[in-house]
Enzyme design. Sequence first.
Site, PDB file in Angstrom:
ATOM      1  N   LYS A 190       0.847  -1.201   0.000  1.00  6.80           N
ATOM      2  CA  LYS A 190       0.000   0.000   0.000  1.00  6.80           C
ATOM      3  C   LYS A 190       0.878   1.244   0.000  1.00  6.80           C
ATOM      4  O   LYS A 190       1.615   1.489   0.943  1.00  6.80           O
ATOM      5  CB  LYS A 190      -0.892   0.040   1.246  1.00  6.80           C
ATOM      6  CG  LYS A 190      -1.886   1.199   1.172  1.00  6.80           C
ATOM      7  CD  LYS A 190      -2.555   1.503   2.489  1.00  6.80           C
ATOM      8  CE  LYS A 190      -1.779   2.462   3.335  1.00  6.80           C
ATOM      9  NZ  LYS A 190      -1.635   3.814   2.771  1.00  6.80           N
ATOM     10  N   GLU A 264      10.843   0.771   9.805  1.00  7.07           N
ATOM     11  CA  GLU A 264      11.820   1.823   9.491  1.00  7.07           C
ATOM     12  C   GLU A 264      11.102   3.125   9.783  1.00  7.07           C
ATOM     13  O   GLU A 264      10.197   3.523   9.051  1.00  7.07           O
ATOM     14  CB  GLU A 264      12.233   1.679   8.018  1.00  7.07           C
ATOM     15  CG  GLU A 264      13.585   2.284   7.737  1.00  7.07           C
ATOM     16  CD  GLU A 264      13.501   3.750   7.411  1.00  7.07           C
ATOM     17  OE1 GLU A 264      13.589   4.554   8.368  1.00  7.07           O
ATOM     18  OE2 GLU A 264      13.348   4.090   6.244  1.00  7.07           O
ATOM     19  N   CYS A 298      13.585  10.570   6.542  1.00  9.35           N
ATOM     20  CA  CYS A 298      13.659   9.991   7.895  1.00  9.35           C
ATOM     21  C   CYS A 298      15.052  10.164   8.486  1.00  9.35           C
ATOM     22  O   CYS A 298      15.199  10.345   9.682  1.00  9.35           O
ATOM     23  CB  CYS A 298      13.248   8.531   7.874  1.00  9.35           C
ATOM     24  SG  CYS A 298      14.093   7.599   6.614  1.00  9.35           S
ATOM     25  N   GLU A 393      10.834  15.138  15.670  1.00 15.83           N
ATOM     26  CA  GLU A 393      11.023  15.163  14.224  1.00 15.83           C
ATOM     27  C   GLU A 393      10.097  16.232  13.624  1.00 15.83           C
ATOM     28  O   GLU A 393       8.893  16.211  13.867  1.00 15.83           O
ATOM     29  CB  GLU A 393      10.634  13.776  13.696  1.00 15.83           C
ATOM     30  CG  GLU A 393      10.993  13.528  12.280  1.00 15.83           C
ATOM     31  CD  GLU A 393      10.702  12.080  11.869  1.00 15.83           C
ATOM     32  OE1 GLU A 393       9.705  11.507  12.328  1.00 15.83           O
ATOM     33  OE2 GLU A 393      11.499  11.533  11.087  1.00 15.83           O
TER      34      GLU A 393
HETATM   35  P1  NAI Z   1       2.236   7.725   8.726  1.00 15.31           P
HETATM   36  O1  NAI Z   1       3.153   6.937   9.535  1.00 15.31           O
HETATM   37  O2  NAI Z   1       0.857   7.959   9.259  1.00 15.31           O
HETATM   38  O3  NAI Z   1       2.065   7.108   7.259  1.00 15.31           O
HETATM   39  C1  NAI Z   1       2.948   6.211   6.649  1.00 15.31           C
HETATM   40  C2  NAI Z   1       2.161   5.097   5.972  1.00 15.31           C
HETATM   41  O4  NAI Z   1       1.456   4.338   6.954  1.00 15.31           O
HETATM   42  C3  NAI Z   1       1.093   5.563   4.997  1.00 15.31           C
HETATM   43  O5  NAI Z   1       1.016   4.654   3.930  1.00 15.31           O
HETATM   44  C4  NAI Z   1      -0.185   5.508   5.823  1.00 15.31           C
HETATM   45  O6  NAI Z   1      -1.345   5.370   5.042  1.00 15.31           O
HETATM   46  C5  NAI Z   1       0.060   4.277   6.654  1.00 15.31           C
HETATM   47  N1  NAI Z   1      -0.656   4.211   7.921  1.00 15.31           N
HETATM   48  C6  NAI Z   1      -1.132   5.237   8.670  1.00 15.31           C
HETATM   49  N2  NAI Z   1      -1.723   4.756   9.779  1.00 15.31           N
HETATM   50  C7  NAI Z   1      -1.626   3.423   9.744  1.00 15.31           C
HETATM   51  C8  NAI Z   1      -2.020   2.363  10.613  1.00 15.31           C
HETATM   52  N3  NAI Z   1      -2.649   2.602  11.752  1.00 15.31           N
HETATM   53  N4  NAI Z   1      -1.737   1.097  10.257  1.00 15.31           N
HETATM   54  C9  NAI Z   1      -1.070   0.814   9.127  1.00 15.31           C
HETATM   55  N5  NAI Z   1      -0.686   1.781   8.268  1.00 15.31           N
HETATM   56  C10 NAI Z   1      -0.947   3.062   8.563  1.00 15.31           C
HETATM   57  O7  NAI Z   1       2.899   9.113   8.419  1.00 15.31           O
HETATM   58  P2  NAI Z   1       2.153  10.474   8.016  1.00 15.31           P
HETATM   59  O8  NAI Z   1       0.941  10.724   8.840  1.00 15.31           O
HETATM   60  O9  NAI Z   1       1.973  10.460   6.576  1.00 15.31           O
HETATM   61  O10 NAI Z   1       3.248  11.523   8.464  1.00 15.31           O
HETATM   62  C11 NAI Z   1       3.309  11.917   9.831  1.00 15.31           C
HETATM   63  C12 NAI Z   1       4.725  12.025  10.301  1.00 15.31           C
HETATM   64  O11 NAI Z   1       5.361  10.760  10.219  1.00 15.31           O
HETATM   65  C13 NAI Z   1       5.610  12.935   9.467  1.00 15.31           C
HETATM   66  O12 NAI Z   1       5.498  14.265   9.837  1.00 15.31           O
HETATM   67  C14 NAI Z   1       6.955  12.371   9.802  1.00 15.31           C
HETATM   68  O13 NAI Z   1       7.392  12.903  11.018  1.00 15.31           O
HETATM   69  C15 NAI Z   1       6.715  10.902   9.951  1.00 15.31           C
HETATM   70  N6  NAI Z   1       7.054  10.128   8.737  1.00 15.31           N
HETATM   71  C16 NAI Z   1       8.219   9.455   8.713  1.00 15.31           C
HETATM   72  C17 NAI Z   1       8.603   8.780   7.586  1.00 15.31           C
HETATM   73  C18 NAI Z   1       9.873   8.018   7.515  1.00 15.31           C
HETATM   74  O14 NAI Z   1      10.362   7.774   6.424  1.00 15.31           O
HETATM   75  N7  NAI Z   1      10.424   7.599   8.612  1.00 15.31           N
HETATM   76  C19 NAI Z   1       7.782   8.793   6.383  1.00 15.31           C
HETATM   77  C20 NAI Z   1       6.536   9.474   6.518  1.00 15.31           C
HETATM   78  C21 NAI Z   1       6.218  10.136   7.662  1.00 15.31           C
END
Ligand code: NAI
Length: 781
Positions: A190, A264, A298, A393
């Site tokens: 996804k 990650e 990240c 972050e």
């Molecule tokens: P997120 O962690 O909510 O989203 C990442 C992925 O997880 C997306 O595909 C989302 O649809 C999915 N997701 C969301 N909730 C889920 C759940 N309960 N179970 C399974 N999958 C789920 O990140 P978001 O809201 O897009 O960004 C929020 C913050 O997260 C950012 O400001 C940043 O600080 C951090 N982030 C870190 C990343 C990294 O590469 N370490 C990448 C994206 C966001």
Amino acid sequence: MTVKEIFETMDYGPAPESAADAFAWIVDQGAAFGHFLDGTWTKPRKDFQSKNPANGETLADLTQASQEDIDAAVKAARKAQPKWEGLGGHGRAKYLYALARLLQKHSRLFAVLETLDNGKPIRESRDIDIPQVQRHFYYHAGMAQLMESELPNAQALGVCGQIIPWNFPLLMLAWKVAPALAMGNTVVLKPAEYTSLTALAFADICQQAGLPAGVVNIVTGDGTVGEMITTHEDIDKIAFTGSTEVGKRIRETTAGTGKSLTLELGGKSAYIVFDDADIDSAIEGLVDAIWFNQGQVCCAGSRLLVQEGIAERFHSKLKARMATLRMGNPLDKCIDVGAVVDPTQLQSITDMVDGNTDGVLYQAPVTLPVEGCFYAPTLITGLAPSSKLMQEEIFGPVLVSTTFRTPTEAVALANNTRYGLAATLWTENVNLALDIAPKLVAGVVWVNATNLFDAAAGFGGRRESGYGREGGWEGLCAYTKPKGTAKALKPVEAFSGDKGPVDPLDRTAKLYIGGKQARPDGGYSQNIYGKNGALLGQVPIANRKDLRNAVEAAQGAKGWSGTTGHLRAQILYYIAENLSARKEEFATRVNLLTGGKTGAAEVETSIRRLFTYAAWADKYDGQAHGVPIRGVALAMKEPVGVIGAFCADDAPLLGLISAMAPAIAMGNRTVLVTSEAYPLAATDFYQVLETSDVPAGVVNILTGSHAELATPLAGHLDVDAVWSFSSSPLSQEIEAASAGNLKRTWVNNGCARDWLSAEGEGHSFLEASTEVKNIWVPYGE
Ligand code: NAI
């Protein structure tokens, strides 16, 4: 702009990349996408849109997956998996190679689509993201080819659920899909809801490559769809990249299900500049560390630590450089900083910066485009290490900065975070660089460079940045399991009895904490009987306080992790020698405890096992990866830290030694909970430890109830990993409690292990005892 004007201003003119082909592709697909299931497309719906964050325009309509869609995707992946695995390494390598070739052929389309959907400058999608994607598929075509010869004991896990974020949409797909397919797994992936288009274009490529139906399934939607994947019963592995908050939730929901998990997550990576650094290079590095991809990375070098003597000069040069950063239409090839992914993310960055009152704020004097999600490159100096922006972050183009005086202080500040993803250090002194790199708690360290990635070098974090590595040989562990089918573990019940002691002398054992025998805090002990009902002795029932004391003692023995493999080998041999001197006594004790006849074999195998890990202590080497730069990526194996383990119930001595020996051989300190039913062989073993030069705190041993101690040990924030070989059903409890600080877990999920056989030792124990840190050292001026 006329040529004369260009000569006068020496400014760049606009050089926009055409989006015509990308739009044509979207239109060709109907500008609305369904899911890619079982090799075909489902009927699209207009549930949500993918938008261009640079101007707010809708790019395409997308479909939110339902539970039925997820069920269908998992079913297709399950059906396709055995055949895909059965193709063999070469068969799969050919498909991975075909995918790499197609990605190369359509590289411009992918780059433009990525920039349209995500807002990143075309320079980055064209020169970094897409070439890295191709490289990942080529590299893993090679891994598929070599699997049978190089990983003869490995097999696929089965169906992998993969959830990826929006910051590197196609690259994260490649990091997940390529190794999974190479090892014979099938996937349900996804993409993030803001950036699904390149994943859908990848599905198109899968069709073009003739990939068998069901091997790759792509479903779109938000976090609720992610949750349907993570909670699906017929998925064997979850690989997630995203926020730490969601990562922790996934750890809790998958606890005890037997699903393999890699996470990650976020970071707050330090960027350390020593006073002898090449300052201009360090500043260019910072541009790549924090303004690359608008800081939505990240492992962004988001925390600048600069040595006091050069801080003023460094900051003023940095501001001068920031003033030259070009911001605007991401499709313009001259743009350095593009758009933030979505208005929500822009708001979150704005709120975090506006909510801060500490330090001094500087923003690059750029003209922000009138529409779209743009945020000016920002520097905040003079922050206290405890300041919220130093710890949290921001995930935007915002750099926070503080100063340090000595290298020791730099390390302390760098490690003062709950994260442990990456770190960068700049110095012209190679001794200093190679002294500091191992001291940084991070999965990746870049020396005089930053944000270098390659398929050959594993990437991943420590602490709350998650676990598992992506890339390199180490990344393959996350997509394989040992061959063979596991047997169910039978509960081991303690004997009861009513006879008097075998030996009239008081045999009340104590706990073993910090190198001393310690009475239990609660003052309770329990009788241990033999099979014939005779009292063999008493052992303390350890409580939470004893456990905390044991963890504290283990934390205090940090010096052990800095010792050489040679020294640790000597001590393991010495333990074996001292155990050997008391062979018969231990064999008798084991037989009395278990009521069996395996005592002599257990002791003999224990001695051999101690030898095995003494042998490994100075031989479980790292690697120098051949990454495509002039330089090396040194994959160093480091101890995990403090490992807590619930030892096997059925092998009272061998179970303890099988957990202890690999852990301490690799430099960890341990808190071991003995066999619950037969604890006395372990308590006798204290004397062996006491006479074998094992430093205090390296091995701490508790007796008592596994069920009582599981949650406190797995929830303890100063413990880095918990293993369970117990016959009590602890897996769910341990994995759920581990979510607090995302400690590594290795649990048996109710599966038996024959401790007397080769199953009781080997690479899996060494892998669980180590973390790989990749230290990138480029060569040259
Ligand atoms: P997120 O962690 O909510 O989203 C990442 C992925 O997880 C997306 O595909 C989302 O649809 C999915 N997701 C969301 N909730 C889920 C759940 N309960 N179970 C399974 N999958 C789920 O990140 P978001 O809201 O897009 O960004 C929020 C913050 O997260 C950012 O400001 C940043 O600080 C951090 N982030 C870190 C990343 C990294 O590469 N370490 C990448 C994206 C966001």
